[in-house]
Scaffold this motif. Structure first.
Motif, PDB file in Angstrom:
ATOM      1  N   LEU A  41       0.841  -1.236   0.082  1.00 17.96           N
ATOM      2  CA  LEU A  41       0.242  -0.493  -0.469  1.00 17.96           C
ATOM      3  C   LEU A  41       0.532   1.518  -0.101  1.00 17.96           C
ATOM      4  O   LEU A  41       1.238   1.482   1.248  1.00 17.96           O
ATOM      5  CB  LEU A  41      -1.007   0.199   1.097  1.00 17.96           C
ATOM      6  CG  LEU A  41      -2.009   1.313   0.903  1.00 17.96           C
ATOM      7  CD1 LEU A  41      -3.224   0.308   1.917  1.00 17.96           C
ATOM      8  CD2 LEU A  41      -1.755   2.323   1.943  1.00 17.96           C
ATOM      9  N   ARG A  42       0.551   2.283  -1.331  1.00 21.52           N
ATOM     10  CA  ARG A  42       1.187   3.117  -1.036  1.00 21.52           C
ATOM     11  C   ARG A  42       0.495   4.475  -1.291  1.00 21.52           C
ATOM     12  O   ARG A  42      -0.304   4.630  -1.541  1.00 21.52           O
ATOM     13  CB  ARG A  42       2.467   3.035  -2.233  1.00 21.52           C
ATOM     14  CG  ARG A  42       3.551   1.412  -2.118  1.00 21.52           C
ATOM     15  CD  ARG A  42       4.547   1.188  -3.594  1.00 21.52           C
ATOM     16  NE  ARG A  42       4.863   3.110  -3.326  1.00 21.52           N
ATOM     17  CZ  ARG A  42       5.926   3.357  -4.700  1.00 21.52           C
ATOM     18  NH1 ARG A  42       6.021   2.330  -6.200  1.00 21.52           N
ATOM     19  NH2 ARG A  42       7.280   4.106  -4.543  1.00 21.52           N
ATOM     20  N   PHE A  79      -3.885  13.401  -2.024  1.00 19.78           N
ATOM     21  CA  PHE A  79      -3.271  12.422  -1.295  1.00 19.78           C
ATOM     22  C   PHE A  79      -4.489  11.462  -1.489  1.00 19.78           C
ATOM     23  O   PHE A  79      -5.746  11.148  -1.493  1.00 19.78           O
ATOM     24  CB  PHE A  79      -3.329  12.981  -0.123  1.00 19.78           C
ATOM     25  CG  PHE A  79      -2.338  13.889   0.467  1.00 19.78           C
ATOM     26  CD1 PHE A  79      -0.888  13.444   0.963  1.00 19.78           C
ATOM     27  CD2 PHE A  79      -2.788  15.127   0.570  1.00 19.78           C
ATOM     28  CE1 PHE A  79       0.043  14.377   0.939  1.00 19.78           C
ATOM     29  CE2 PHE A  79      -1.560  16.148   1.165  1.00 19.78           C
ATOM     30  CZ  PHE A  79      -0.494  15.582   1.141  1.00 19.78           C
ATOM     31  N   ALA A  80      -3.648  10.299  -2.089  1.00 25.27           N
ATOM     32  CA  ALA A  80      -4.131   9.030  -2.339  1.00 25.27           C
ATOM     33  C   ALA A  80      -3.493   7.601  -2.226  1.00 25.27           C
ATOM     34  O   ALA A  80      -1.945   7.949  -2.435  1.00 25.27           O
ATOM     35  CB  ALA A  80      -3.860   9.005  -3.954  1.00 25.27           C
ATOM     36  N   PRO A 118       9.077  14.641   3.805  1.00 25.95           N
ATOM     37  CA  PRO A 118       8.852  14.940   4.975  1.00 25.95           C
ATOM     38  C   PRO A 118       7.582  14.533   5.307  1.00 25.95           C
ATOM     39  O   PRO A 118       6.933  14.815   6.529  1.00 25.95           O
ATOM     40  CB  PRO A 118       8.151  16.627   4.610  1.00 25.95           C
ATOM     41  CG  PRO A 118       8.015  16.469   2.407  1.00 25.95           C
ATOM     42  CD  PRO A 118       8.432  15.090   2.802  1.00 25.95           C
ATOM     43  N   TYR A 119       6.679  13.288   4.483  1.00 21.86           N
ATOM     44  CA  TYR A 119       5.393  12.384   5.564  1.00 21.86           C
ATOM     45  C   TYR A 119       5.825  11.830   5.687  1.00 21.86           C
ATOM     46  O   TYR A 119       6.536  10.917   5.273  1.00 21.86           O
ATOM     47  CB  TYR A 119       4.095  12.773   4.476  1.00 21.86           C
ATOM     48  CG  TYR A 119       3.814  13.735   3.062  1.00 21.86           C
ATOM     49  CD1 TYR A 119       2.917  14.510   4.264  1.00 21.86           C
ATOM     50  CD2 TYR A 119       4.753  14.150   1.927  1.00 21.86           C
ATOM     51  CE1 TYR A 119       2.745  15.543   4.216  1.00 21.86           C
ATOM     52  CE2 TYR A 119       4.527  15.269   1.766  1.00 21.86           C
ATOM     53  CZ  TYR A 119       3.616  16.601   2.459  1.00 21.86           C
ATOM     54  OH  TYR A 119       3.287  17.457   1.287  1.00 21.86           O
ATOM     55  N   ALA A 120       5.139  11.302   7.368  1.00 22.10           N
ATOM     56  CA  ALA A 120       5.837  10.198   7.687  1.00 22.10           C
ATOM     57  C   ALA A 120       4.465   8.612   7.699  1.00 22.10           C
ATOM     58  O   ALA A 120       3.248   9.396   7.993  1.00 22.10           O
ATOM     59  CB  ALA A 120       6.350  10.123   9.265  1.00 22.10           C
ATOM     60  N   SER A 121       4.824   7.734   7.501  1.00 24.79           N
ATOM     61  CA  SER A 121       3.848   7.052   7.149  1.00 24.79           C
ATOM     62  C   SER A 121       4.015   5.390   8.153  1.00 24.79           C
ATOM     63  O   SER A 121       5.346   5.103   8.913  1.00 24.79           O
ATOM     64  CB  SER A 121       3.739   6.791   6.352  1.00 24.79           C
ATOM     65  OG  SER A 121       4.386   5.803   5.184  1.00 24.79           O
ATOM     66  N   HIS A 169       2.573  11.644  -7.797  1.00 24.91           N
ATOM     67  CA  HIS A 169       4.034  11.868  -7.164  1.00 24.91           C
ATOM     68  C   HIS A 169       3.909  10.730  -6.779  1.00 24.91           C
ATOM     69  O   HIS A 169       3.568  11.253  -4.867  1.00 24.91           O
ATOM     70  CB  HIS A 169       5.139  13.529  -7.354  1.00 24.91           C
ATOM     71  CG  HIS A 169       4.588  13.880  -8.206  1.00 24.91           C
ATOM     72  ND1 HIS A 169       5.395  13.966  -9.359  1.00 24.91           N
ATOM     73  CD2 HIS A 169       4.437  15.260  -8.426  1.00 24.91           C
ATOM     74  CE1 HIS A 169       5.514  14.837 -10.012  1.00 24.91           C
ATOM     75  NE2 HIS A 169       4.499  15.609  -9.883  1.00 24.91           N
ATOM     76  N   TRP A 170       4.861   9.839  -6.062  1.00 25.64           N
ATOM     77  CA  TRP A 170       4.300   8.636  -5.443  1.00 25.64           C
ATOM     78  C   TRP A 170       5.507   9.187  -3.863  1.00 25.64           C
ATOM     79  O   TRP A 170       6.795  10.198  -4.137  1.00 25.64           O
ATOM     80  CB  TRP A 170       5.173   8.095  -5.654  1.00 25.64           C
ATOM     81  CG  TRP A 170       4.573   7.037  -6.417  1.00 25.64           C
ATOM     82  CD1 TRP A 170       4.546   7.170  -8.017  1.00 25.64           C
ATOM     83  CD2 TRP A 170       3.697   5.760  -6.281  1.00 25.64           C
ATOM     84  NE1 TRP A 170       4.227   6.202  -8.473  1.00 25.64           N
ATOM     85  CE2 TRP A 170       3.405   5.440  -7.780  1.00 25.64           C
ATOM     86  CE3 TRP A 170       2.744   5.872  -5.670  1.00 25.64           C
ATOM     87  CZ2 TRP A 170       2.591   4.624  -7.794  1.00 25.64           C
ATOM     88  CZ3 TRP A 170       2.001   4.847  -5.745  1.00 25.64           C
ATOM     89  CH2 TRP A 170       1.651   4.455  -6.953  1.00 25.64           C
ATOM     90  N   LEU A 171       5.009   9.149  -2.721  1.00 27.58           N
ATOM     91  CA  LEU A 171       5.760   9.203  -1.373  1.00 27.58           C
ATOM     92  C   LEU A 171       6.450   8.334  -0.511  1.00 27.58           C
ATOM     93  O   LEU A 171       5.850   6.826  -1.317  1.00 27.58           O
ATOM     94  CB  LEU A 171       4.789   9.900  -0.546  1.00 27.58           C
ATOM     95  CG  LEU A 171       3.976  10.892  -1.130  1.00 27.58           C
ATOM     96  CD1 LEU A 171       2.936  11.595   0.148  1.00 27.58           C
ATOM     97  CD2 LEU A 171       4.998  12.577  -0.983  1.00 27.58           C
ATOM     98  N   GLY A 172       7.154   8.181  -0.068  1.00 28.44           N
ATOM     99  CA  GLY A 172       7.568   6.975   1.057  1.00 28.44           C
ATOM    100  C   GLY A 172       8.930   7.105   0.565  1.00 28.44           C
ATOM    101  O   GLY A 172       9.947   6.190   1.215  1.00 28.44           O
TER     102      GLY A 172
END
Length: 417
Positions: free
Chosen positions: A46-47, A96-97, A61-64, A53-56
Motif C-alpha cells: 500500500l503506497r 493524497f491518494a 517530509p511525510y511519515a507513514s 507523485h509517489w511518496l515514501g
C-alpha cells in the motif's frame, strides 16, 4: 481456482473520495484501510501518492505507519496505512491518494478559506461602523429631530389665558442686562417668535413670592432664570435657595436655568448642587463660547424647553397672543423687518412730502371774457388753504404705519445715561 492475488481489495476507509479543510499550521493523519482475501504469499503493498507523485522515499517530509492483521478465521487480511501531514505551507495542501493493486482512495486537502474569517471580521467592523455612524448622527441631529417631532406632533399651548411665553428673571447687572436684552430677547422674539416678560427685580424677596410675581408668572407659560454670579448674590439665593426653588417649582412647570459655562465650573454654591438633584424637575442649560451662533445647541435646547410655536397665514403678530387682541407691532414672527432698506420718507416722520413753507399758488390770469365765478372760486380756495394749512403738513399723520419702523428704537441703560 482463481488467483486470489489478482482480486481487487475492498477499501474500508475512506468509503469515498474525502475532502478535508484543515487550517494552516495544523497536523492531520490520513487513514487508508483496505480488506484483502487471505493469501500470505501475495505480499500486497500500500503506497501513497501526492498530486500524482509517489511518496515514501527517505527525503519525504511525510511519515507513514503501516499495520497488517488477519481475521480470526484467517480468510481475510486487513491493511492500514497512516500518513501524517504537517500543514506548514500552501504546498502541503493537495490530493493524497493511497494505492494498492490498481485501487485508489483519495484525500483532498484544501486550505480553509481565510476569507471566511476575513468576511466575518469585515462584517463585524461594518456593523460596528454603522453603529458608530448612527451614534454620531444621533448626537449631531438629535436636537433637530426632537424639534421636528415637537413642532409637528407636540402639544399646542394656546387659548390658555397666558400673555407671554416666558418670564425671564435676571440680575440687575451690566453683563446680565446685555445678555438678556441684546442676545436672548432678540433671538427668541425676532427669530423664533416668542414673547418674553423681562424682570430684573428680586423675584423672591424674603423667600416668599410677592403678589406681582405670582400674577406675572401666572401670565407666562415658562420661567427662565439667568443664573449668574450677580444673581446668586441675592439674599434669597444665599440664605434660603432650597425653599426658593420649591416656590419656583410651584409657580412654574419645569423652570429653565441658564448658567454661563465660564462661571458654572467655578461656582461653589448650594444652588448648583440643588439643581443637579432636581434635574428631573428643572432644565439646566449652559451658555458656552459657541452658543452665540443661532444654530447652536443652546438655542435648540432652549426652544425644546419652551412651548411649541404656532404660525398662521396672514397673521403677523404672535398667534398665541393675537387671540387676546395683542396689537403690539414689535411682536411679529418674521425678522425681515429688521433689514434696513432706507427711509421711504427722508424728510421725517411727520408726513412732510415737499417744502415745509408753502405759499399760495400763482394767480390765474383771466381775460375780460373769462367766467367771474371761476376767478372768485380760485381766490376763495387760496384763502381757505392759507387759513387751514399750517407750515407743516400733518394731514396723513394718523395713517402712517409705525409698525415697520425700527430705527427709532434705542435700548440704553441707566449707566449709559
Amino acid at each position: 481456482m482463481e488467483d486470489l492475488c489478482s482480486v481487487p481489495p475492498e477499501v474500508l476507509f475512506p468509503s469515498s473520495n474525502q475532502t478535508l479543510e484543515p487550517a494552516l499550521g495544523s497536523q492531520i493523519t490520513l487513514n487508508c484501510t483496505v480488506r484483502l482475501p487471505s493469501q500470505q504469499y501475495c505480499n500486497p503493498v500500500l503506497r501513497w501518492m501526492k498530486d500524482g507523485h509517489w511518496l515514501g522515499d527517505e527525503s519525504s517530509p511525510y511519515a507513514s505507519e503501516e499495520k497488517v492483521w488477519i481475521s480470526d478465521n484467517e480468510t481475510e487480511t486487513f491493511m492500514s496505512n497512516l500518513l501524517g501531514v504537517n500543514l506548514t505551507s500552501d504546498e502541503d495542501y493537495g490530493v493524497f491518494a493511497c494505492w494498492i493493486r490498481n485501487t485508489t482512495a483519495t484525500f483532498t486537502l484544501q486550505r480553509s478559506e481565510a476569507a471566511g474569517h476575513v468576511s466575518a471580521v469585515l462584517a463585524a467592523l461594518f456593523v460596528l461602523g454603522l453603529l458608530l455612524l448612527m451614534a454620531v448622527i444621533y448626537v449631531k441631529c438629535r436636537l433637530n429631530m426632537l424639534l421636528w417631532y415637537r413642532n409637528r406632533y407636540g402639544e399646542l399651548e394656546i387659548n390658555d389665558g397666558k400673555l407671554y411665553d416666558a418670564y425671564v428673571s435676571y440680575a440687575n447687572s451690566p453683563d446680565d442686562r446685555k445678555f438678556v436684552n441684546f442676545i436672548m430677547k432678540p433671538q427668541l422674539e425676532n427669530r423664533h417668535g416668542y414673547k418674553l416678560f423681562l424682570d430684573d427685580k428680586t423675584i423672591l424677596p424674603n423667600s416668599e413670592p410677592s403678589a406681582d410675581l405670582i400674577m406675572n408668572v401666572s401670565r407666562c407659560r415658562r420661567l427662565i432664570v439667568v443664573l449668574s454670579y450677580a444673581y446668586l448674590e441675592q439674599d434669597w439665593c444665599i440664605n434660603n435657595f432650597r425653599d426658593g426653588l420649591l416656590r419656583l417649582l410651584e409657580l412654574s412647570q419645569r423652570p429653565i436655568f441658564v448658567a454661563f459655562e465660564s462661571q458654572y465650573r467655578e461656582i461653589e454654591h448650594l444652588a448648583i448642587n440643588l439643581l443637579k438633584q432636581h434635574k428631573n424637575a428643572v432644565t439646566l442649560l449652559l451658555w458656552r463660547a459657541g452658543s452665540m451662533t443661532p444654530s447652536s445647541d443652546f438655542w435648540k435646547e432652549l426652544c425644546l424647553a419652551l412651548p411649541r410655536k404656532v404660525s398662521y397665514q396672514g397673521i403677523m403678530a404672535d398667534p398665541q397672543t393675537q387671540l387676546q387682541e395683542d396689537k403690539d407691532p414689535m411682536l411679529i414672527l418674521h425678522s425681515s423687518y429688521l433689514e434696513y432698506q432706507g427711509d421711504p420718507h427722508p424728510e421725517g416722520d411727520l408726513g412732510v412730502r415737499g417744502s415745509i413753507l408753502r405759499g399760495p399758488p400763482p394767480p390765474r390770469m383771466t381775460g375780460p371774457d373769462g367766467p367771474p365765478a371761476l376767478a372768485a372760486g380760485i381766490v376763495e380756495e387760496v384763502q381757505l388753504e392759507e387759513g387751514q394749512r399750517s407750515e407743516i403738513d400733518i394731514s396723513d399723520l394718523g395713517s402712517r404705519n409705525y409698525g415697520a419702523r425700527t430705527d427709532f428704537y434705542c435700548l440704553v441703560t441707566e449707566d449709559d445715561l
